[in-house]
Design a protein around this motif. Sequence first.
Motif, PDB file in Angstrom:
ATOM      1  N   THR A  57      49.825  -9.140  25.218  1.00 17.74           N
ATOM      2  CA  THR A  57      48.629  -9.627  25.894  1.00 17.74           C
ATOM      3  C   THR A  57      47.656 -10.183  24.858  1.00 17.74           C
ATOM      4  O   THR A  57      47.964 -10.228  23.673  1.00 17.74           O
ATOM      5  CB  THR A  57      47.991  -8.498  26.747  1.00 17.74           C
ATOM      6  OG1 THR A  57      47.015  -9.070  27.602  1.00 17.74           O
ATOM      7  CG2 THR A  57      47.390  -7.418  25.893  1.00 17.74           C
ATOM      8  N   THR A  90      41.853  -9.187  26.212  1.00 14.46           N
ATOM      9  CA  THR A  90      42.198  -8.204  27.243  1.00 14.46           C
ATOM     10  C   THR A  90      41.988  -6.796  26.712  1.00 14.46           C
ATOM     11  O   THR A  90      41.404  -5.947  27.383  1.00 14.46           O
ATOM     12  CB  THR A  90      43.658  -8.390  27.689  1.00 14.46           C
ATOM     13  OG1 THR A  90      43.794  -9.678  28.297  1.00 14.46           O
ATOM     14  CG2 THR A  90      44.083  -7.314  28.687  1.00 14.46           C
ATOM     15  N   SER A 137      47.524  -9.669  33.066  1.00 19.88           N
ATOM     16  CA  SER A 137      46.716  -8.455  33.029  1.00 19.88           C
ATOM     17  C   SER A 137      47.617  -7.275  32.702  1.00 19.88           C
ATOM     18  O   SER A 137      48.820  -7.324  32.889  1.00 19.88           O
ATOM     19  CB  SER A 137      46.065  -8.213  34.384  1.00 19.88           C
ATOM     20  OG  SER A 137      45.179  -9.256  34.677  1.00 19.88           O
TER      21      SER A 137
END
Length: 63
Positions: free
Chosen positions: A53, A57, A24
């Motif tokens: 990422t 996301t 995250s």
Amino acid sequence: MTRRVLAAQTGHHHQASPTPVHPSLSPAQREEAITLLQQPDMSIRKIASALGTSRGTIQRLVE
């Protein structure tokens, strides 16, 4: 040989716990992503790559 085939042959049927492929975003990374999203030459793909990422996301951040 796949895990499923190997498990079937050996009698072991435990599932490995899934590990997240992409971490995250930290609060600082979220701010950076929002700033980058405002730049016309930055795509979701480029931002995801720059921040290490997934595109998903960044897409969730957009929504």
